[in-house]
Scaffold this motif. Structure first.
Motif, PDB file in Angstrom:
ATOM      1  N   GLU A 274       0.806  -1.208   0.000  1.00 48.10           N
ATOM      2  CA  GLU A 274       0.000   0.000   0.000  1.00 48.10           C
ATOM      3  C   GLU A 274       0.844   1.265   0.000  1.00 48.10           C
ATOM      4  O   GLU A 274       0.309   2.364  -0.136  1.00 48.10           O
ATOM      5  CB  GLU A 274      -0.940   0.006   1.216  1.00 48.10           C
ATOM      6  CG  GLU A 274      -0.245   0.222   2.564  1.00 48.10           C
ATOM      7  CD  GLU A 274       0.363  -1.068   3.115  1.00 48.10           C
ATOM      8  OE1 GLU A 274       0.329  -2.108   2.425  1.00 48.10           O
ATOM      9  OE2 GLU A 274       0.874  -1.048   4.240  1.00 48.10           O
ATOM     10  N   LEU A 277       0.299   3.839  -2.848  1.00 47.23           N
ATOM     11  CA  LEU A 277      -1.015   4.396  -3.107  1.00 47.23           C
ATOM     12  C   LEU A 277      -1.076   5.833  -2.600  1.00 47.23           C
ATOM     13  O   LEU A 277      -1.130   6.083  -1.402  1.00 47.23           O
ATOM     14  CB  LEU A 277      -2.091   3.531  -2.428  1.00 47.23           C
ATOM     15  CG  LEU A 277      -2.169   2.065  -2.910  1.00 47.23           C
ATOM     16  CD1 LEU A 277      -3.197   1.304  -2.099  1.00 47.23           C
ATOM     17  CD2 LEU A 277      -2.511   2.024  -4.400  1.00 47.23           C
ATOM     18  N   HIS A 278      -1.032   6.783  -3.528  1.00 47.62           N
ATOM     19  CA  HIS A 278      -1.077   8.196  -3.156  1.00 47.62           C
ATOM     20  C   HIS A 278      -2.153   8.887  -3.996  1.00 47.62           C
ATOM     21  O   HIS A 278      -2.304   8.604  -5.187  1.00 47.62           O
ATOM     22  CB  HIS A 278       0.277   8.884  -3.404  1.00 47.62           C
ATOM     23  CG  HIS A 278       1.395   8.332  -2.576  1.00 47.62           C
ATOM     24  ND1 HIS A 278       1.507   8.569  -1.230  1.00 47.62           N
ATOM     25  CD2 HIS A 278       2.437   7.544  -2.915  1.00 47.62           C
ATOM     26  CE1 HIS A 278       2.589   7.961  -0.776  1.00 47.62           C
ATOM     27  NE2 HIS A 278       3.167   7.330  -1.777  1.00 47.62           N
ATOM     28  N   THR A 279      -2.850   9.792  -3.375  1.00 44.70           N
ATOM     29  CA  THR A 279      -3.786  10.633  -4.117  1.00 44.70           C
ATOM     30  C   THR A 279      -3.036  11.872  -4.580  1.00 44.70           C
ATOM     31  O   THR A 279      -2.455  12.602  -3.763  1.00 44.70           O
ATOM     32  CB  THR A 279      -4.969  11.041  -3.223  1.00 44.70           C
ATOM     33  OG1 THR A 279      -5.637   9.862  -2.776  1.00 44.70           O
ATOM     34  CG2 THR A 279      -5.930  11.922  -3.999  1.00 44.70           C
ATOM     35  N   LEU A 280      -3.002  12.105  -5.874  1.00 40.71           N
ATOM     36  CA  LEU A 280      -2.239  13.220  -6.413  1.00 40.71           C
ATOM     37  C   LEU A 280      -2.974  14.531  -6.183  1.00 40.71           C
ATOM     38  O   LEU A 280      -4.202  14.603  -6.283  1.00 40.71           O
ATOM     39  CB  LEU A 280      -2.010  13.020  -7.916  1.00 40.71           C
ATOM     40  CG  LEU A 280      -1.260  11.744  -8.337  1.00 40.71           C
ATOM     41  CD1 LEU A 280      -1.030  11.770  -9.846  1.00 40.71           C
ATOM     42  CD2 LEU A 280       0.060  11.611  -7.602  1.00 40.71           C
ATOM     43  N   ASN A 281      -2.196  15.575  -5.862  1.00 40.60           N
ATOM     44  CA  ASN A 281      -2.793  16.904  -5.752  1.00 40.60           C
ATOM     45  C   ASN A 281      -2.920  17.523  -7.147  1.00 40.60           C
ATOM     46  O   ASN A 281      -2.563  16.902  -8.146  1.00 40.60           O
ATOM     47  CB  ASN A 281      -1.964  17.793  -4.806  1.00 40.60           C
ATOM     48  CG  ASN A 281      -0.530  17.972  -5.293  1.00 40.60           C
ATOM     49  OD1 ASN A 281      -0.258  17.987  -6.490  1.00 40.60           O
ATOM     50  ND2 ASN A 281       0.401  18.116  -4.353  1.00 40.60           N
ATOM     51  N   ASP A 282      -3.410  18.741  -7.215  1.00 40.00           N
ATOM     52  CA  ASP A 282      -3.692  19.352  -8.515  1.00 40.00           C
ATOM     53  C   ASP A 282      -2.436  19.495  -9.370  1.00 40.00           C
ATOM     54  O   ASP A 282      -2.452  19.208 -10.581  1.00 40.00           O
ATOM     55  CB  ASP A 282      -4.353  20.721  -8.319  1.00 40.00           C
ATOM     56  CG  ASP A 282      -5.768  20.592  -7.744  1.00 40.00           C
ATOM     57  OD1 ASP A 282      -6.330  19.479  -7.845  1.00 40.00           O
ATOM     58  OD2 ASP A 282      -6.280  21.595  -7.225  1.00 40.00           O
ATOM     59  N   GLN A 284       0.401  17.800  -9.175  1.00 38.23           N
ATOM     60  CA  GLN A 284       0.861  16.480  -9.608  1.00 38.23           C
ATOM     61  C   GLN A 284      -0.024  15.934 -10.724  1.00 38.23           C
ATOM     62  O   GLN A 284       0.471  15.332 -11.689  1.00 38.23           O
ATOM     63  CB  GLN A 284       0.874  15.518  -8.421  1.00 38.23           C
ATOM     64  CG  GLN A 284       1.929  15.839  -7.367  1.00 38.23           C
ATOM     65  CD  GLN A 284       1.738  14.982  -6.128  1.00 38.23           C
ATOM     66  OE1 GLN A 284       0.601  14.707  -5.723  1.00 38.23           O
ATOM     67  NE2 GLN A 284       2.843  14.572  -5.523  1.00 38.23           N
ATOM     68  N   ASP A 285      -1.310  16.147 -10.596  1.00 36.18           N
ATOM     69  CA  ASP A 285      -2.241  15.629 -11.602  1.00 36.18           C
ATOM     70  C   ASP A 285      -2.028  16.311 -12.953  1.00 36.18           C
ATOM     71  O   ASP A 285      -2.124  15.670 -14.008  1.00 36.18           O
ATOM     72  CB  ASP A 285      -3.668  15.841 -11.107  1.00 36.18           C
ATOM     73  CG  ASP A 285      -4.651  14.908 -11.787  1.00 36.18           C
ATOM     74  OD1 ASP A 285      -4.366  13.694 -11.838  1.00 36.18           O
ATOM     75  OD2 ASP A 285      -5.678  15.388 -12.288  1.00 36.18           O
ATOM     76  N   ALA A 319       2.992   7.030 -10.938  1.00 39.41           N
ATOM     77  CA  ALA A 319       1.730   7.105 -11.674  1.00 39.41           C
ATOM     78  C   ALA A 319       1.979   7.073 -13.181  1.00 39.41           C
ATOM     79  O   ALA A 319       1.239   6.418 -13.935  1.00 39.41           O
ATOM     80  CB  ALA A 319       0.973   8.377 -11.287  1.00 39.41           C
TER      81      ALA A 319
END
Length: 429
Positions: A274, A277-282, A284-285, A319
């Protein structure tokens, strides 16, 4: 039918060497063993042709590869490096192809005419020769010459064992031209092998009753394990080597060697799957969107990802690599220092599992060859490594990341000199 081939050898000469062959036809991009001066060396075939040279070409000793190990694109990249950095093509190819573990080299020594003369003079003068060389060295040198008197070459290691001569002393005798140094090369299996015990046939109840309790236990364990167990696990059951030989002689089991599985990083470094598993910020996206657009366009495009330490560049790398692998493409991630490789490899392994390989200078030659072949076969589609990983044989390469591209360690200081960042740009092209 073509009968000549041009071979690049890992020597500091800016040229290729022409050889002929008798039976097996070499392939462009494949390896061959060839005689060179008084040695045998592994080289890469660059051209197969019918143009007879002005001299008598020597035959190749062996063809190592039936299929090319370097693609046409990699050979073109090697030629660009040789031209741009003014480096011998053979040494460039040696750097690109870390497979020397698959070539066994043996150094042999034989006596020369000058050595025979010294031996004869020493025999006629007796003890008076001791003053010329020194007592201890004279005795050892005389022992070496006497050992080689029959004219047959001997391995350097054998000479040292049987005469007590040091490596320095033997090198000195070569410089005095009393001995002739030769190198023999042959192909070897560089795989790390592990012995396995396999069950040869189903054992009926009557046969089981005739076995000793430990032997019955082994058959049961092998059956539950799918028919095979590593020798170390079998020994843990308490069976002796004699028991195993008896079972093998009775055709109940078979003792065989298999290639060892490679573990990229130890479990304690992974920190769990795990960890990727990272949620990308704006920001990074947006960066990922730019990279993904170029990836799906399938055309060359250099991009610079700028961010301070801790700003999340690695999350974007992972990613983007996921996008490349999902699209059926391969990926290379270069890091500047060996010390960073295990940590980065741990994160990539956590994200992609066994689809990732590892290449850097602290692997043993056998491990480097093993990882190289995993990539060449397509068992791994991504690689993490230091500057030499820019040459990794990743199939259908879609993404090449140079982390900390400004770092000076991407510059190779010894021959062949190159800058991995610039080579990465050219390979991407």
């Amino acid at each position: 039918m073509p009968s000549f081939c041009d071979v690049a050898l890992p020597v500091p000469l800016d040229r290729v060497f022409t050889y002929t062959w008798e039976e097996v036809t070499p392939v462009v991009g494949g390896r061959v063993l060839v005689p060179f001066r008084r040695e045998k060396m592994a080289g890469i075939v660059l051209r197969v042709h019918e143009d007879a040279p002005a001299f008598e070409a020597r035959p190749i000793a062996a063809v190592m590869d039936e299929e090319p190990v370097l693609s046409t694109q990699m050979l073109e990249l090697a030629q660009w490096i040789a031209n741009y950095y003014i480096a011998p093509i053979g040494e460039v190819l040696r750097t690109m192809l870390p497979l020397m573990a698959e070539v066994k080299q043996v150094v042999t020594l034989r006596i020369t005419d000058a050595g025979r003369k010294v031996l004869c003079e020493g025999a006629s003068r007796g003890a008076s020769r001791r003053s010329q060389i020194g007592a201890a060295d004279q005795d050892r040198e005389y022992a070496v010459l006497n050992y080689l008197e029959n004219g047959e070459p001997a391995r350097r290691a054998t000479l040292r064992t049987n005469t007590g001569a040091s490596l320095t002393l033997l090198q000195g005798m070569v410089r005095k031209k009393w001995l002739l140094r030769e190198t023999e090369a042959s192909q070897r299996d560089a795989r790390r092998l592990v012995k396995f015990i396999t069950l040869r046939a189903d054992i009926d109840s009557d046969a089981m009753t005739r076995l000793k309790p430990l032997q019955q236990k082994l058959v049961t364990e092998l059956t539950y394990a799918g028919g095979a167990l590593p020798l170390d696990q079998v020994k843990a059951l308490g069976l002796s080597a004699a028991m195993l030989k008896t079972l093998a002689r009775n055709a109940i089991i078979e003792i065989e060697s298999r290639a060892a599985s490679f573990h990229l990083v130890s479990a304690h470094l992974l920190g769990g799957r795990e960890s990727h598993l990272h949620t990308l910020n704006d920001a990074q996206d947006r960066a990922l969107g730019e990279i993904s657009g170029a990836l799906h366009a399938q055309k060359f495009q250099p991009l610079l990802l700028h961010g301070v330490t801790g700003s999340g560049k690695t999350a974007v790398y992972l990613a983007a690599m996921r996008r490349a692998l999902d699209a059926g493409r391969g990926a290379i991630l270069l890091v500047p220092e060996i010390g960073l490789t295990p940590a980065m490899a741990a994160q990539v392994h956590a994200a992609f599992g066994d689809a990732v390989a590892l290449l850097h200078s602290q692997l043993t030659p056998e491990e480097r060859a093993e990882q190289w072949w995993r990539l060449h076969r397509g068992d791994a589609r991504a690689v993490v490594g230091t500057r030499s990983a820019v040459f990794a044989p990743v199939a259908n390469l879609g993404l090449l990341i140079v982390d900390e591209e400004h770092d000076g360690s991407y510059k190779q200081e010894e021959t062949p000199r190159y800058h991995a960042r610039d080579v990465a740009v050219m390979r991407a092209k």
